[in-house]
Design a protein around this motif. Structure first.
Motif, PDB file in Angstrom:
ATOM      1  N   THR A  14       2.720 -13.329   6.278  1.00 21.21           N
ATOM      2  CA  THR A  14       1.311 -13.415   5.871  1.00 21.21           C
ATOM      3  C   THR A  14       0.554 -12.148   6.227  1.00 21.21           C
ATOM      4  O   THR A  14      -0.226 -11.614   5.433  1.00 21.21           O
ATOM      5  CB  THR A  14       0.651 -14.634   6.531  1.00 21.21           C
ATOM      6  OG1 THR A  14       1.391 -15.805   6.221  1.00 21.21           O
ATOM      7  CG2 THR A  14      -0.788 -14.797   6.045  1.00 21.21           C
ATOM      8  N   LYS A  15       0.812 -11.660   7.420  1.00 24.87           N
ATOM      9  CA  LYS A  15       0.135 -10.438   7.827  1.00 24.87           C
ATOM     10  C   LYS A  15       0.586  -9.234   7.009  1.00 24.87           C
ATOM     11  O   LYS A  15      -0.199  -8.342   6.704  1.00 24.87           O
ATOM     12  CB  LYS A  15       0.377 -10.184   9.317  1.00 24.87           C
ATOM     13  CG  LYS A  15      -0.313 -11.200  10.227  1.00 24.87           C
ATOM     14  CD  LYS A  15      -0.114 -10.837  11.689  1.00 24.87           C
ATOM     15  CE  LYS A  15      -0.843 -11.810  12.602  1.00 24.87           C
ATOM     16  NZ  LYS A  15      -0.676 -11.459  14.049  1.00 24.87           N
ATOM     17  N   LEU A  16       1.864  -9.234   6.655  1.00 24.67           N
ATOM     18  CA  LEU A  16       2.346  -8.130   5.817  1.00 24.67           C
ATOM     19  C   LEU A  16       1.688  -8.153   4.439  1.00 24.67           C
ATOM     20  O   LEU A  16       1.338  -7.110   3.882  1.00 24.67           O
ATOM     21  CB  LEU A  16       3.872  -8.218   5.689  1.00 24.67           C
ATOM     22  CG  LEU A  16       4.680  -7.865   6.943  1.00 24.67           C
ATOM     23  CD1 LEU A  16       6.165  -8.104   6.708  1.00 24.67           C
ATOM     24  CD2 LEU A  16       4.433  -6.411   7.353  1.00 24.67           C
ATOM     25  N   ILE A  17       1.515  -9.350   3.867  1.00 23.47           N
ATOM     26  CA  ILE A  17       0.851  -9.464   2.557  1.00 23.47           C
ATOM     27  C   ILE A  17      -0.607  -9.017   2.656  1.00 23.47           C
ATOM     28  O   ILE A  17      -1.114  -8.278   1.809  1.00 23.47           O
ATOM     29  CB  ILE A  17       0.953 -10.907   2.032  1.00 23.47           C
ATOM     30  CG1 ILE A  17       2.416 -11.260   1.751  1.00 23.47           C
ATOM     31  CG2 ILE A  17       0.103 -11.072   0.779  1.00 23.47           C
ATOM     32  CD1 ILE A  17       2.634 -12.711   1.373  1.00 23.47           C
ATOM     33  N   ALA A  18      -1.279  -9.475   3.717  1.00 25.31           N
ATOM     34  CA  ALA A  18      -2.679  -9.056   3.903  1.00 25.31           C
ATOM     35  C   ALA A  18      -2.780  -7.555   4.111  1.00 25.31           C
ATOM     36  O   ALA A  18      -3.693  -6.894   3.597  1.00 25.31           O
ATOM     37  CB  ALA A  18      -3.275  -9.809   5.087  1.00 25.31           C
ATOM     38  N   LEU A  19      -1.822  -7.008   4.844  1.00 27.22           N
ATOM     39  CA  LEU A  19      -1.829  -5.563   5.064  1.00 27.22           C
ATOM     40  C   LEU A  19      -1.587  -4.800   3.773  1.00 27.22           C
ATOM     41  O   LEU A  19      -2.229  -3.770   3.504  1.00 27.22           O
ATOM     42  CB  LEU A  19      -0.755  -5.210   6.100  1.00 27.22           C
ATOM     43  CG  LEU A  19      -0.672  -3.739   6.524  1.00 27.22           C
ATOM     44  CD1 LEU A  19      -1.980  -3.310   7.153  1.00 27.22           C
ATOM     45  CD2 LEU A  19       0.476  -3.537   7.500  1.00 27.22           C
ATOM     46  N   ALA A  20      -0.681  -5.310   2.940  1.00 25.23           N
ATOM     47  CA  ALA A  20      -0.432  -4.653   1.653  1.00 25.23           C
ATOM     48  C   ALA A  20      -1.659  -4.734   0.753  1.00 25.23           C
ATOM     49  O   ALA A  20      -2.017  -3.755   0.071  1.00 25.23           O
ATOM     50  CB  ALA A  20       0.773  -5.307   0.978  1.00 25.23           C
ATOM     51  N   ALA A  21      -2.340  -5.910   0.738  1.00 24.63           N
ATOM     52  CA  ALA A  21      -3.554  -6.041  -0.067  1.00 24.63           C
ATOM     53  C   ALA A  21      -4.649  -5.098   0.422  1.00 24.63           C
ATOM     54  O   ALA A  21      -5.350  -4.460  -0.374  1.00 24.63           O
ATOM     55  CB  ALA A  21      -4.040  -7.491  -0.043  1.00 24.63           C
ATOM     56  N   THR A  22      -4.773  -4.992   1.728  1.00 22.89           N
ATOM     57  CA  THR A  22      -5.775  -4.081   2.282  1.00 22.89           C
ATOM     58  C   THR A  22      -5.464  -2.640   1.914  1.00 22.89           C
ATOM     59  O   THR A  22      -6.358  -1.865   1.560  1.00 22.89           O
ATOM     60  CB  THR A  22      -5.825  -4.231   3.805  1.00 22.89           C
ATOM     61  OG1 THR A  22      -6.080  -5.596   4.131  1.00 22.89           O
ATOM     62  CG2 THR A  22      -6.904  -3.353   4.402  1.00 22.89           C
ATOM     63  N   ALA A  23      -4.193  -2.291   2.004  1.00 22.60           N
ATOM     64  CA  ALA A  23      -3.811  -0.929   1.618  1.00 22.60           C
ATOM     65  C   ALA A  23      -4.103  -0.668   0.145  1.00 22.60           C
ATOM     66  O   ALA A  23      -4.547   0.430  -0.242  1.00 22.60           O
ATOM     67  CB  ALA A  23      -2.327  -0.712   1.924  1.00 22.60           C
ATOM     68  N   PHE A  24      -3.872  -1.691  -0.698  1.00 24.26           N
ATOM     69  CA  PHE A  24      -4.148  -1.537  -2.126  1.00 24.26           C
ATOM     70  C   PHE A  24      -5.640  -1.312  -2.384  1.00 24.26           C
ATOM     71  O   PHE A  24      -6.036  -0.419  -3.137  1.00 24.26           O
ATOM     72  CB  PHE A  24      -3.655  -2.781  -2.862  1.00 24.26           C
ATOM     73  CG  PHE A  24      -3.984  -2.791  -4.329  1.00 24.26           C
ATOM     74  CD1 PHE A  24      -3.276  -2.010  -5.234  1.00 24.26           C
ATOM     75  CD2 PHE A  24      -5.016  -3.590  -4.813  1.00 24.26           C
ATOM     76  CE1 PHE A  24      -3.593  -2.010  -6.578  1.00 24.26           C
ATOM     77  CE2 PHE A  24      -5.340  -3.603  -6.156  1.00 24.26           C
ATOM     78  CZ  PHE A  24      -4.617  -2.805  -7.046  1.00 24.26           C
ATOM     79  N   PHE A  25      -6.481  -2.125  -1.731  1.00 23.23           N
ATOM     80  CA  PHE A  25      -7.925  -1.955  -1.901  1.00 23.23           C
ATOM     81  C   PHE A  25      -8.390  -0.606  -1.366  1.00 23.23           C
ATOM     82  O   PHE A  25      -9.252   0.045  -1.950  1.00 23.23           O
ATOM     83  CB  PHE A  25      -8.665  -3.095  -1.211  1.00 23.23           C
ATOM     84  CG  PHE A  25      -8.702  -4.366  -2.002  1.00 23.23           C
ATOM     85  CD1 PHE A  25      -9.429  -4.449  -3.193  1.00 23.23           C
ATOM     86  CD2 PHE A  25      -8.005  -5.480  -1.575  1.00 23.23           C
ATOM     87  CE1 PHE A  25      -9.458  -5.629  -3.919  1.00 23.23           C
ATOM     88  CE2 PHE A  25      -8.036  -6.659  -2.304  1.00 23.23           C
ATOM     89  CZ  PHE A  25      -8.754  -6.738  -3.482  1.00 23.23           C
TER      90      PHE A  25
END
Length: 539
Positions: A14-25
């Motif tokens: 979950t944290k990896l997905i959130a981190l990837a989304a944050t990096a994308f934004f």
């Protein structure tokens, strides 16, 4: 770098997905910032210009390879802010925009043909005068553009009647500005003094909305012109009193809580009074004429003989003469007096206020009840009496002429829907900016919580653990006993390596082994001393 990779491996899915989304934004946000930062800041080059003028200007801008944007339906042209002055100068050399360019006396700078007629010269002179006046009026702060039209009649030969010149001025006012009477009068006198024989009363001024600012009156005694002037005077007088009342009462009842209406009955009859007064006490002798007559007659007796002696100057010879003698004297005097008189000619042109009718509507006060609701409270009679007294004093109330003032307290109808939709409209207008700010703030918060904070915590923990292990290794290598106590006894065993990592109690990390090698390479003498100490202890 290894510590960061290890920290990422230990994160949950979950944290990896959130981190990837944050990096994308964040990536999108930085791309957006880079695009906006690289794009130039646009500023208006021209606004409120005709579409045909806009098309011509756009063509010239495209030839200059300058980026541009159109707004207001094509009536506004935006260009980079740092090149506005440069582009305006280049377009001015091309005569663009032609709507704002006015020809002045430079029209005579062009070489004329040898056979130019007098008519062409007169037309050019008129055009030059109109252009110069238009330029001067356009330099005023509230005037964006001005056009002047002059009609200067040609003087005819063998005629006694002379036609006076006239002028028309069309103004384009900037934004929502309005010209006051002094500014309009200044424009009229400016044009009148620039044209020989032109009177200010023969100049007409209009604005871009078709409003008549100044009336060019041909005949001052024209009934229609006098009626228009009277109507304008009455409206201005009522408007002045209305604004005076509202400004005065708003100081006490609050802004927007008072409305006033004024109706003035004004007499605009033009009265001419001629009076001639004689003063009998102020007589003055104008002329004096006198006549004085003296006559003497002597008669003798007819019985006396006629002789020479009787015709002598003294016929009696000093002796008495018989007969009659008469003497007559007359005096006549004539005096002409001039009686003083006073001749008075009184012309009354301004309007006389016959009666004023003033209606003032005042809102009440508002308070809150026990439930916190807003409750209307009417004003007291004493307050209304005070407001009425203020109004009477402000307008010059005169009871003898029948003036009437009514101050009434009634609740104003509030447009609740407009009040509620006002802030929403403001939010709707700024919605893109608000969304952009929220997105940036959310991305920054997520980046700090999910990326920066864990990495900083991991780095701090790793550094602390590494420092602790380094201290232990240094103490073990330099001190000896602590490390020796932890190592098992390898005596009697045949092994290729001096230390068997699999048999070490608790194991040893590859990083520790690497650090041991680095310590040995950097401190060879100290390492040799430790080995000798170990060998001595074994023996």
């Amino acid at each position: 770098m290894n510590a960061m990779v290890q920290s990422l491996r230990e994160l949950s899915q979950t944290k990896l997905i959130a981190l990837a989304a944050t990096a994308f934004f964040l990536l999108g946000f930085f791309i957006f910032l880079s695009v906006n930062a690289s794009s130039p800041v646009m500023a208006p080059l021209y606004s409120n210009i005709a579409l045909d003028e806009s098309g011509t200007i756009v063509q010239e801008i495209e030839k200059m390879a300058v980026p541009y944007e159109l707004g207001m339906g094509g009536a506004q042209i935006m260009v980079p802010a740092d090149r506005v002055e440069e582009i305006r100068v280049k377009l001015a050399q091309m005569g663009l925009p032609s709507q704002g360019s006015m020809t002045g006396y430079e029209i005579f700078d062009k070489s004329e043909a040898l056979g130019t007629s007098n008519f062409v010269l007169n037309v050019n002179k008129l055009r030059a005068l109109e252009g110069e006046l238009g330029r001067t009026i356009s330099s005023f702060q509230k005037v964006e553009n001005a056009r002047v039209h002059l009609v200067i009649p040609k003087r005819e030969l063998f005629t006694r009647e002379k036609t006076e010149p006239t002028a028309s001025v069309a103004l384009k006012v900037r934004g929502l500005a309005e010209l006051d009477k002094n500014e309009i009068a200044a424009i009229k006198h400016l044009v009148a003094t620039a044209v020989p024989g032109l009177k200010p009363s023969r100049i007409t001024i209009v604005d871009q909305h078709g409003n008549l600012l100044a009336r060019g009156i041909e005949d001052e005694n024209d009934p229609e012109a006098l009626a228009a002037t009277a109507q304008e005077y009455r409206q201005n007088y009522e408007s002045k009193l209305r604004s005076t009342i509202e400004r005065l009462l708003e100081r006490s009842v609050g802004m927007g809580n008072v409305k006033a209406e004024v109706t003035a009955d004004i007499d605009f009859d033009r009265v001419v009074t001629n009076s001639e007064t004689f003063d009998p006490e102020g007589q003055v002798a104008r002329s004096v004429q006198g006549v004085e007559e003296n006559e003497k007659t002597t008669e003798r007796d007819q019985k006396d003989n006629v002789s020479v002696g009787q015709n002598l100057p003294d016929p009696t010879g000093g002796q008495g003469v018989l007969g009659s003698e008469s003497v007559r004297s007359r005096s006549d005097e004539t005096t002409n007096f001039e009686i003083s008189k006073t001749v008075e000619n009184h012309v009354k042109q301004t309007g006389t206020v016959n009666r004023l009718s003033i209606a003032v509507l005042v809102d009440g006060t508002y308070g809150t009840n026990e439930n916190g609701e807003r409750v209307y409270q009417p004003r007291t009679e004493a307050q209304l009496a005070q407001l009425s007294s203020l109004v009477r004093s402000a307008v010059g109330y005169d009871e003898s002429r029948g003036d009437k003032v009514e101050v009434i307290n009634m609740q104003f109808m509030r447009d609740t829907a407009a009040l509620e939709e006002g802030p929403l409209d403001f939010i709707k207008e700024d919605m893109p900016n608000i969304i952009q700010t929220l997105v940036i703030g959310g991305v920054a918060i997520l980046f700090i919580l999910l990326v920066v904070r864990p990495l900083v915590a991991r780095a701090i923990a790793t550094n602390a653990e590494g420092e602790q292990e380094d201290d232990e290794l240094k103490r073990a290598l330099l001190g000896g006993p602590s490390m020796t106590a932890r190592l098992p006894d390898f005596s009697g065993e045949e092994d290729d390596s001096f230390i068997t990592i699999d048999k070490v109690d608790g194991g040893i990390k590859a990083a520790h082994l690497k650090k041991i090698n680095e310590l040995i390479e950097s401190h060879p003498e100290e390492a040799m001393s430790v080995i000798r100490q170990w060998a001595f202890m074994e023996n």
